[in-house]
Design a protein around this motif. Structure first.
Motif, short mmCIF file in Angstrom:
data_model
loop_
_atom_site.label_atom_id
_atom_site.label_comp_id
_atom_site.label_asym_id
_atom_site.label_seq_id
_atom_site.Cartn_x
_atom_site.Cartn_y
_atom_site.Cartn_z
N UNK A 1 -4.13 2.82 -8.68
CA UNK A 1 -3.68 3.12 -7.31
C UNK A 1 -4.70 4.03 -6.63
N UNK A 2 -5.21 5.00 -7.36
CA UNK A 2 -6.23 5.91 -6.80
C UNK A 2 -7.54 5.16 -6.52
N UNK A 3 -7.90 4.23 -7.41
CA UNK A 3 -9.11 3.44 -7.18
C UNK A 3 -8.96 2.58 -5.92
N UNK A 4 -7.79 1.99 -5.74
CA UNK A 4 -7.55 1.17 -4.55
C UNK A 4 -7.61 2.03 -3.29
N UNK A 5 -7.03 3.23 -3.38
CA UNK A 5 -7.09 4.15 -2.23
C UNK A 5 -8.53 4.50 -1.88
N UNK A 6 -9.34 4.76 -2.92
CA UNK A 6 -10.76 5.06 -2.69
C UNK A 6 -11.48 3.86 -2.09
N UNK A 7 -11.19 2.67 -2.60
CA UNK A 7 -11.84 1.46 -2.07
C UNK A 7 -11.47 1.24 -0.61
N UNK A 8 -10.22 1.50 -0.26
CA UNK A 8 -9.81 1.34 1.14
C UNK A 8 -10.52 2.35 2.04
N UNK A 9 -10.72 3.56 1.51
CA UNK A 9 -11.47 4.56 2.28
C UNK A 9 -12.91 4.10 2.50
N UNK A 10 -13.50 3.50 1.45
CA UNK A 10 -14.87 2.98 1.58
C UNK A 10 -14.91 1.80 2.54
N UNK A 11 -13.89 0.95 2.49
CA UNK A 11 -13.81 -0.17 3.42
C UNK A 11 -13.75 0.34 4.85
N UNK B 1 0.83 -1.20 0.00
CA UNK B 1 0.00 0.00 0.00
C UNK B 1 0.86 1.25 0.00
N UNK B 2 1.97 1.24 0.72
CA UNK B 2 2.84 2.42 0.76
C UNK B 2 3.41 2.73 -0.62
N UNK B 3 3.62 1.70 -1.43
CA UNK B 3 4.10 1.92 -2.79
C UNK B 3 3.02 2.61 -3.63
N UNK B 4 1.77 2.24 -3.40
CA UNK B 4 0.67 2.90 -4.11
C UNK B 4 0.60 4.37 -3.71
N UNK B 5 0.81 4.66 -2.44
CA UNK B 5 0.83 6.05 -1.97
C UNK B 5 1.96 6.82 -2.66
N UNK B 6 3.10 6.16 -2.85
CA UNK B 6 4.22 6.81 -3.53
C UNK B 6 3.87 7.14 -4.98
#
Length: 308
Positions: free
Chosen positions: A79-89, A14-19
């Motif tokens: 990566x942005x979609x995954x970030x959004x999905x994690x926020x929804x989770x 996940x930290x790589x996606x943030x990068x």
């Protein structure tokens, strides 16, 4: 050779996606490193690991910094979609832990928008902490979003799919249709109309091969009339309404529920033109084998069991 999905999932963090997202926002390794609390050498190493994971370079090094290439833009988008999905989770977990709230994503075709919004109003009255995402699109597009897990439920039709067996569906409302126009339309106050009266007017319709469009074509064929050539095609209720307001000579075929809503608020008038063909009923659709979340169950109950 592109690595396997298992390889990507085991190596990507996940930290790589943030990068990646930070690199897209800053355009420089130094700025991105600061945002995700890494040293510049650490960020450089992490980027190399990401590119190794995907088996391709993701950025082009330029005088202005790092610019994503086509592969990079694709990875950043996901990566942005995954970030959004994690926020929804996170929202859903908070709702479950608190005993209320949660989140549900629901799709709808245009004609069923009033039905959906009525059901949502009832649900949030009893569950004010519930978060709901609404997506309006065609049946085919909504089924695609169900397939990818972007939606929990959809009001649409599985008959447009070549794989309807992949879905759980419940037929719950028969759709009836009406023709609407601006309150300034020449026939706004007519007492009775036939399809022939409207043959020379421009129609706002769904695009070709969609159920409501096919039904209108059938109406013209059975009336032995030429189907209009110069059409305005949209799947958006708001675009339809806006077009009718801008041009009082237009007419549109919509569901009776949409017609009642628009006419009830004085936006349009429903023309006295009977539509004899029957449209396919609405289905409430979800992915087969995927249980409803608590929030999705609440919305399903409200849609399938409205108050009498």
């Amino acid at each position: 050779m592109t690595p396997s999905l298992n390889s990507i999932m085991s190596r990507l963090h996940v930290k790589q996606l943030r990068l990646l997202i930070a690199l897209d926002e800053h355009g420089s390794l130094l700025g991105a490193a600061k945002q995700v609390a890494l040293t510049q050498p650490g960020a450089s190493k992490a980027l190399q690991e990401i590119e190794t994971t995907f088996g391709t370079s993701l950025f082009t090094r330029t005088n202005r910094g790092l610019e994503p290439n086509d592969a990079g833009r694709s990875v950043i988008r996901y990566a942005r979609l995954i970030q959004t999905d994690l926020a929804h989770l996170r929202e859903e977990i908070i709702g479950i832990m608190s005993g209320e709230g949660g989140r549900v994503a629901v799709g709808t075709i245009m004609g069923a928008v009033p039905l959906l919004t009525t059901a949502i109003s009832r649900v949030i009255a009893d569950h004010p902490k519930l978060s709901i995402e609404i997506v309006e699109d065609t049946s085919a597009a909504l089924l695609g979003q169900l397939d990818s897990g972007r939606l929990d439920l959809a009001i649409c039709r599985t008959t447009v799919s070549t794989t309807p067996y992949l879905y759980e569906s419940a037929t719950f409302v028969e759709e009836t249709l009406a023709v609407i126009a601006s309150t300034q339309h020449p026939f706004a106050y007519a007492r009775q109309l036939s399809l022939k009266d409207l043959v020379d007017y421009r129609w706002v319709v769904y695009r070709a091969n969609m159920p409501m469009r096919l039904l209108l074509e059938r109406e013209f064929h059975e009336a032995d009339l030429r189907f209009p050539v110069h059409l305005l095609e949209t799947t958006s209720a708001f675009a339809t309404l806006s077009l009718l307001q801008e041009n009082p000579t237009l007419v549109a075929l919509v569901s009776t529920d949409v017609a009642k809503f628009c006419t009830g608020y004085g936006f349009t008038t429903t023309l006295p033109l009977p539509i004899t063909s029957r449209s396919e009923p609405y289905e409430l659709v979800s992915r087969k084998g995927v249980p409803d979340s608590p929030a999705a169950r609440l919305l399903r109950e409200a849609l399938l069991n409205p108050p009498r």
